[in-house]
Design a protein around this motif. Structure first.
Motif, short mmCIF file in Angstrom:
data_model
loop_
_atom_site.label_atom_id
_atom_site.label_comp_id
_atom_site.label_asym_id
_atom_site.label_seq_id
_atom_site.Cartn_x
_atom_site.Cartn_y
_atom_site.Cartn_z
N GLY A 136 -7.55 4.10 -21.02
CA GLY A 136 -6.74 3.31 -20.08
C GLY A 136 -7.52 3.10 -18.80
N TYR A 137 -6.94 2.28 -17.92
CA TYR A 137 -7.58 1.95 -16.64
C TYR A 137 -6.73 2.50 -15.50
CZ TYR A 137 -10.24 -1.31 -19.51
OH TYR A 137 -11.03 -1.87 -20.48
N LYS A 138 -7.39 3.19 -14.59
CA LYS A 138 -6.68 3.79 -13.46
C LYS A 138 -6.27 2.71 -12.48
CE LYS A 138 -7.14 7.36 -9.91
NZ LYS A 138 -7.99 8.45 -9.37
N ALA A 139 -4.95 2.59 -12.24
CA ALA A 139 -4.43 1.57 -11.34
C ALA A 139 -4.27 2.10 -9.92
CB ALA A 139 -3.09 1.04 -11.85
N GLY A 140 -3.83 3.33 -9.78
CA GLY A 140 -3.63 3.89 -8.45
C GLY A 140 -2.63 5.01 -8.50
N MET A 141 -2.17 5.44 -7.31
CA MET A 141 -1.24 6.56 -7.20
C MET A 141 0.00 6.12 -6.42
SD MET A 141 -3.50 10.00 -6.63
CE MET A 141 -2.03 10.99 -6.92
N THR A 142 1.09 6.79 -6.70
CA THR A 142 2.32 6.61 -5.96
C THR A 142 3.07 7.94 -6.02
OG1 THR A 142 4.33 5.28 -5.78
CG2 THR A 142 3.54 5.73 -7.98
N GLN A 143 4.35 7.95 -5.67
CA GLN A 143 5.14 9.16 -5.75
C GLN A 143 6.48 8.87 -6.38
OE1 GLN A 143 6.35 10.90 -2.06
NE2 GLN A 143 7.04 8.98 -1.18
N ILE A 144 7.05 9.89 -7.01
CA ILE A 144 8.36 9.77 -7.64
C ILE A 144 9.22 10.94 -7.20
CG2 ILE A 144 7.39 8.61 -9.67
CD1 ILE A 144 7.86 11.28 -11.18
N SER B 107 6.78 -3.61 -13.93
CA SER B 107 7.47 -3.78 -12.65
C SER B 107 8.21 -2.52 -12.22
CB SER B 107 8.45 -4.95 -12.75
OG SER B 107 9.44 -4.71 -13.76
N GLU B 108 8.43 -1.59 -13.14
CA GLU B 108 9.12 -0.35 -12.80
C GLU B 108 8.29 0.52 -11.85
OE1 GLU B 108 10.02 1.70 -16.36
OE2 GLU B 108 11.21 0.08 -17.24
N VAL B 109 6.97 0.42 -11.94
CA VAL B 109 6.11 1.30 -11.15
C VAL B 109 5.17 0.55 -10.23
CG1 VAL B 109 6.20 3.13 -12.89
CG2 VAL B 109 4.43 1.37 -13.05
N THR B 110 5.11 -0.78 -10.32
CA THR B 110 4.19 -1.54 -9.48
C THR B 110 4.73 -1.65 -8.06
OG1 THR B 110 3.47 -2.86 -11.38
CG2 THR B 110 3.01 -3.74 -9.19
N PRO B 111 3.96 -1.25 -7.04
CA PRO B 111 4.42 -1.42 -5.66
C PRO B 111 4.51 -2.90 -5.28
CG PRO B 111 2.59 0.14 -5.82
CD PRO B 111 2.69 -0.56 -7.14
N ASN B 112 5.26 -3.17 -4.22
CA ASN B 112 5.37 -4.54 -3.73
C ASN B 112 4.00 -5.04 -3.30
OD1 ASN B 112 8.15 -4.43 -4.11
ND2 ASN B 112 8.52 -3.66 -2.04
N GLY B 113 3.56 -6.14 -3.89
CA GLY B 113 2.22 -6.65 -3.62
C GLY B 113 1.17 -6.11 -4.54
N GLY B 114 1.52 -5.20 -5.45
CA GLY B 114 0.56 -4.64 -6.39
C GLY B 114 -0.17 -3.43 -5.84
N PHE B 115 -0.88 -2.72 -6.72
CA PHE B 115 -1.69 -1.59 -6.32
C PHE B 115 -2.91 -2.08 -5.55
CE2 PHE B 115 0.66 0.46 -9.75
CZ PHE B 115 0.91 1.70 -9.20
N LEU B 116 -3.32 -1.31 -4.57
CA LEU B 116 -4.49 -1.68 -3.78
C LEU B 116 -5.72 -1.77 -4.67
CD1 LEU B 116 -4.11 0.45 -0.51
CD2 LEU B 116 -3.88 -2.02 -0.75
N ARG B 117 -6.46 -2.87 -4.52
CA ARG B 117 -7.71 -3.10 -5.25
C ARG B 117 -7.51 -3.13 -6.77
NH1 ARG B 117 -8.63 0.15 -1.06
NH2 ARG B 117 -8.23 1.98 -2.34
N TYR B 118 -6.26 -3.31 -7.21
CA TYR B 118 -6.02 -3.40 -8.66
C TYR B 118 -5.06 -4.54 -9.00
CZ TYR B 118 -5.33 -2.01 -13.48
OH TYR B 118 -5.29 -2.00 -14.87
N GLY B 119 -3.89 -4.55 -8.38
CA GLY B 119 -2.92 -5.59 -8.69
C GLY B 119 -1.71 -5.04 -9.43
N PRO B 120 -0.95 -5.89 -10.07
CA PRO B 120 0.25 -5.44 -10.79
C PRO B 120 -0.09 -4.86 -12.16
CG PRO B 120 0.04 -7.81 -10.97
CD PRO B 120 -1.08 -7.36 -10.07
N THR C 195 8.22 2.24 -4.93
CA THR C 195 7.53 0.95 -5.12
C THR C 195 7.35 0.23 -3.80
OG1 THR C 195 9.66 -0.11 -5.59
CG2 THR C 195 8.37 0.68 -7.47
N SER C 196 7.33 0.97 -2.70
CA SER C 196 7.10 0.33 -1.40
C SER C 196 5.68 -0.19 -1.32
CB SER C 196 7.36 1.33 -0.27
OG SER C 196 6.53 2.46 -0.39
N SER C 197 5.45 -1.16 -0.46
CA SER C 197 4.16 -1.82 -0.38
C SER C 197 3.07 -0.86 0.08
CB SER C 197 4.25 -3.00 0.58
OG SER C 197 2.97 -3.61 0.74
#
Length: 334
Positions: free
Chosen positions: A43-51, A271-284, A328-330
């Protein structure tokens, strides 16, 4: 009074610290899978967030309460089984004796290797079945990724060799024949709540000194020479610099394995995990995704290979957790 001592600075278990040969990780060991299925998936690493989730660890002081957990999102587009590779007997298990390639290979695969224009798959299958009787020791599957289906701006796929679980070699062979030329999804390999190992090449940091690279102590300000170097390069004899001496050199861009990462969620709707505007340097997230607890090696867009846990933990929950909220905040700032 005995002389004081302390452990050496930095572990020698990872030496030599040199650059990885490729961004595509190489898996040298596989667990002993009981069921006949693939034991890994890229898989390809998109980024990090929190839950926010309900803590389900029995011995945790916050059991049953809502806790915040940092997570890594890995986009996992389906892979295509492009070939079957058969290895020799146990005495010669590191030598591939034959391969069976799929028909109607993807045009993007020609960006990675030369595909045969005229190929007789029936003859290759007949030869492979003859070798399975007395010379074969293992059967593995060659798959290639489909980066076009992700948010990556690349077309060239990666080819990986994945192990097939199970004991009878004929069961592996039948599974490989059914999968040859077809798409394989991550949901066919892993389940929510289970633990996997994340294997990837870490972020490269270039050339660094011994203080940053090994953690040696910065010398006092009254030293005559530079402060951020080792006090000595070793004894008079042997007349060479020993491998245990911390020196400057390459830091980062090493292949590393992060063990026992729990799969908190798997899904098809990005769309369940994509932040508003997409992941930094990756996208949706456009395809299937895997949500892992904690961080994983590598930078954004780097290929990460997930493998069934080699040394699974005991006494930990393995059922899907209860997730109450996904942030999913920006991430764009401003």
């Amino acid at each position: 009074m005995p002389e004081k001592s302390h452990p050496r600075r930095g572990s020698l278990a990872y030496t030599p610290k040199k650059r990885a040969k490729s961004q595509k990780p190489r898996i040298r060991a596989w667990p002993e899978g009981t069921s006949v299925q693939l034991l890994g998936f890229p898989g390809y690493k998109a980024g990090m967030t929190q839950i926010f989730m309900i803590d389900d660890h029995d011995e945790s002081i916050t059991r049953g309460q809502e806790i915040s957990v940092p997570v890594t999102i890995i986009e996992t587009p389906p892979v295509i089984a492009c070939a079957i590779r058969i290895y020799g007997s146990p005495k010669d298990r590191n030598r591939a004796i034959t391969e069976v390639w799929a028909e109607n290979l993807s045009k993007d695969l020609t960006r990675e290797l030369r595909t045969p224009k005229e190929y007789d798959q029936k003859e290759a299958l007949k030869k492979a079945e003859e070798l399975l009787e007395d010379q074969a020791g293992d059967v593995r599957l060659l798959v290639h990724t489909q980066p076009r289906k992700s948010s990556l701006s690349k077309k060239k796929p990666e080819i990986l060799e994945l192990q097939i679980g199970g004991d009878p070699i004929m069961d592996k062979w039948e599974y490989a024949k059914e999968a040859l030329g077809n798409e394989i999804k991550v949901s066919d390999v892993f389940e929510e709540g289970k633990y996997v190992d994340a294997i990837a090449v870490t972020k490269g940091k270039g050339t660094e000194g011994p203080v940053q690279r090994w953690g040696v102590k910065v010398q006092p300000r009254k030293v005559q020479q530079a402060r951020r170097h080792v006090g000595t390069l070793g004894p008079w004899r042997p007349r060479r610099i020993m491998r245990s001496v911390p020196n400057s050199g390459q830091m980062g861009y090493h292949q590393r394995t992060d063990c026992n990462k729990r799969i908190l969620k798997m899904g098809e709707d990005g769309s369940e995990v994509t932040p508003n505007g997409g992941f930094l340097r990756y996208g949706p997230i456009r395809e299937e995704f895997v949500m892992l607890a904690g961080s994983t090696p590598g930078t954004t867009k780097r290929l990460v290979c997930l493998r069934q846990a080699m040394r699974p933990k005991k006494g930990v929950p393995t059922s899907p957790p209860t997730i109450t909220h996904v942030d999913t905040s920006s991430q764009q700032g401003g």
